[in-house]
Design a protein around this motif. Structure first.
Motif, mmCIF file in Angstrom:
data_model
loop_
_atom_site.group_PDB
_atom_site.id
_atom_site.type_symbol
_atom_site.label_atom_id
_atom_site.label_comp_id
_atom_site.label_asym_id
_atom_site.label_seq_id
_atom_site.Cartn_x
_atom_site.Cartn_y
_atom_site.Cartn_z
ATOM 1 N N LEU A 81 70.094 11.189 41.526
ATOM 2 C CA LEU A 81 68.728 10.751 41.818
ATOM 3 C C LEU A 81 67.872 11.903 42.345
ATOM 4 N N THR A 82 68.495 12.804 43.095
ATOM 5 C CA THR A 82 67.753 13.973 43.574
ATOM 6 C C THR A 82 67.330 14.839 42.390
ATOM 7 N N ALA A 83 68.230 15.012 41.421
ATOM 8 C CA ALA A 83 67.891 15.809 40.239
ATOM 9 C C ALA A 83 66.766 15.160 39.444
ATOM 10 N N ILE A 84 66.694 13.836 39.436
ATOM 11 C CA ILE A 84 65.620 13.140 38.714
ATOM 12 C C ILE A 84 64.325 13.168 39.525
ATOM 13 N N TYR A 85 64.422 13.047 40.821
ATOM 14 C CA TYR A 85 63.241 12.864 41.681
ATOM 15 C C TYR A 85 62.500 14.173 41.940
ATOM 16 N N CYS A 86 63.260 15.279 42.053
ATOM 17 C CA CYS A 86 62.638 16.552 42.464
ATOM 18 C C CYS A 86 61.590 17.104 41.476
ATOM 19 N N ARG A 89 58.413 14.341 37.545
ATOM 20 C CA ARG A 89 58.097 13.603 36.330
ATOM 21 C C ARG A 89 59.382 13.296 35.582
ATOM 22 N N VAL A 90 59.361 12.313 34.725
ATOM 23 C CA VAL A 90 60.563 11.851 34.046
ATOM 24 C C VAL A 90 60.813 12.638 32.770
ATOM 25 N N GLY A 91 59.858 12.772 31.911
ATOM 26 C CA GLY A 91 60.097 13.452 30.642
ATOM 27 C C GLY A 91 59.785 14.923 30.752
ATOM 28 N N LEU A 92 60.763 15.796 30.919
ATOM 29 C CA LEU A 92 60.520 17.222 31.064
ATOM 30 C C LEU A 92 60.251 17.889 29.709
ATOM 31 N N THR A 94 59.494 16.236 26.821
ATOM 32 C CA THR A 94 58.670 15.376 25.976
ATOM 33 C C THR A 94 57.381 15.077 26.713
ATOM 34 N N PRO A 95 56.420 14.497 26.043
ATOM 35 C CA PRO A 95 55.202 14.121 26.767
ATOM 36 C C PRO A 95 55.522 13.100 27.857
ATOM 37 N N PRO A 96 54.884 13.194 29.024
ATOM 38 C CA PRO A 96 55.189 12.270 30.122
ATOM 39 C C PRO A 96 54.725 10.862 29.795
ATOM 40 N N PRO A 97 55.435 9.873 30.362
ATOM 41 C CA PRO A 97 54.994 8.488 30.199
ATOM 42 C C PRO A 97 53.728 8.254 31.024
ATOM 43 N N PRO A 98 53.105 7.089 30.893
ATOM 44 C CA PRO A 98 51.899 6.818 31.681
ATOM 45 C C PRO A 98 52.184 6.911 33.183
ATOM 46 N N SER A 99 51.179 7.251 33.923
ATOM 47 C CA SER A 99 51.355 7.467 35.367
ATOM 48 C C SER A 99 51.763 6.188 36.097
ATOM 49 N N MET A 102 55.459 5.914 35.625
ATOM 50 C CA MET A 102 56.173 6.905 36.453
ATOM 51 C C MET A 102 56.127 6.491 37.927
ATOM 52 N N GLY A 103 54.989 5.924 38.371
ATOM 53 C CA GLY A 103 54.892 5.459 39.754
ATOM 54 C C GLY A 103 55.908 4.372 40.055
ATOM 55 N N LEU A 104 56.021 3.408 39.145
ATOM 56 C CA LEU A 104 57.025 2.341 39.347
ATOM 57 C C LEU A 104 58.444 2.906 39.320
ATOM 58 N N GLY A 105 58.687 3.831 38.405
ATOM 59 C CA GLY A 105 60.015 4.434 38.315
ATOM 60 C C GLY A 105 60.383 5.180 39.592
ATOM 61 N N PHE A 106 59.432 5.965 40.135
ATOM 62 C CA PHE A 106 59.744 6.731 41.343
ATOM 63 C C PHE A 106 59.866 5.842 42.582
#
Length: 197
Positions: A81-86, A89-92, A94-99, A102-106
């Motif tokens: 989770l630290t590797a994902i959170y730091c 953004r989620v898609g490194l 690829t184009p990022p998903p809608p903000s 991403m807010g809900l995901g984080f």
């Protein structure tokens, strides 16, 4: 007549000496068995205590091992989770998903982070509490049954106590019943003594 009286006295003395030595040997044999029974019971109690200690150690090891598994899994989850959170953004690649997504995901990742941290803390606490409870039980409740001096004194007899018996016991005819019991069960001769006090 004098010869007959002397012969009768010699015979009576021989029979009395035979009865005395027979009963003395029987007394020694009984007391040896009595003490052997005491030590055998004590050895069984020590073995039982060892089994109790082993049971406590095994039950503690069950809890500690399970909590160590939970602890390791939670630590790996926190690392992922630290590797994902730091990066933020989620898609490194690829184009990022809608903000809003991403807010809900984080927010969900942050909640997972909190619960995994709680899992780490509770796993450590449960492991240490199990060790503490095992130490408490081993030091307070499961103790070696060390006999007191009174128990040892009741279990053993000196051969001099044979001479403290009544004469009818000292010269008792073999294979007949004992003439009586010692007053208040004080250990005057071959009666059962309760050594478990």
């Amino acid at each position: 007549m004098e010869v007959g009286a002397a012969a009768a006295a010699a015979t009576a003395g021989g029979v009395g000496m035979g009865l005395f030595s027979y009963n003395r040997g029987n007394y020694m044999f009984d007391q040896k068995n009595h003490y052997t029974r005491f030590t055998a019971g004590l050895n069984m109690a020590i073995a039982q205590t060892g089994i109790y200690k082993q049971d406590i150690a095994q039950l503690t090891a069950l809890t500690v091992t399970r909590q160590d598994c939970y602890h390791g899994i939670a630590a790996m989850g926190l690392t992922i989770l630290t590797a994902i959170y730091c990066p933020g953004r989620v898609g490194l690649h690829t184009p990022p998903p809608p903000s809003w997504l991403m807010g809900l995901g984080f927010v969900n990742i942050a909640g997972c982070y909190m619960f995994l941290g709680l899992t780490l803390w509770l796993a450590m606490h449960a492991s240490m509490r199990a060790d503490t409870a095992a130490t408490h039980m081993l030091t307070r409740f499961v103790r070696l049954p060390i006999p007191s001096q009174g128990m040892l004194d009741k279990a053993r007899k000196f051969l001099s106590s044979y001479e403290e018996q009544p004469l009818k016991e000292v010269f008792r005819i073999p294979f007949t019943q004992h003439q009586g019991r010692a007053k208040y069960n004080q250990g005057g001769y071959n009666e059962d003594v309760d050594i478990d006090d």
